[in-house]
Design a protein around this motif. Structure first.
Motif, PDB file in Angstrom:
ATOM      1  N   MET A  78      39.435  46.548  43.469  1.00 35.51           N
ATOM      2  CA  MET A  78      40.493  45.837  42.785  1.00 35.51           C
ATOM      3  C   MET A  78      40.076  45.633  41.331  1.00 35.51           C
ATOM      4  N   ALA A  79      40.989  45.918  40.438  1.00 33.94           N
ATOM      5  CA  ALA A  79      40.711  45.776  39.008  1.00 33.94           C
ATOM      6  C   ALA A  79      40.714  44.297  38.608  1.00 33.94           C
ATOM      7  N   PRO A  80      39.882  43.926  37.649  1.00 31.44           N
ATOM      8  CA  PRO A  80      39.882  42.532  37.185  1.00 31.44           C
ATOM      9  C   PRO A  80      41.207  42.173  36.528  1.00 31.44           C
ATOM     10  N   LEU A  81      41.522  40.898  36.542  1.00 30.13           N
ATOM     11  CA  LEU A  81      42.748  40.419  35.908  1.00 30.13           C
ATOM     12  C   LEU A  81      42.656  40.558  34.399  1.00 30.13           C
TER      13      LEU A  81
END
Length: 53
Positions: free
Chosen positions: A1-4
């Motif tokens: 999951m990519a960081p916000l």
């Protein structure tokens, strides 16, 4: 999951300050209850499904 990203992170912080419990509603009618929890190293989301009536 990519960081916000910065904007998403600011939106999550706003939700935490307003109320850590909320309901995400989707266009297809589904809903998911969400609880936002902060940790020492960032913000974590814990999601759980809402049972259908």
């Amino acid at each position: 999951m990519a960081p916000l990203g910065q904007e998403e992170h600011a939106n999550i912080e706003f939700l935490v300050e307003a109320d850590p419990y909320f309901t995400l509603r989707f266009r297809d009618g589904r809903a998911t209850e969400a609880e936002v929890r902060q940790s020492d190293n960032g913000i974590h989301l814990r999601l759980r499904s809402v049972p259908e009536p």
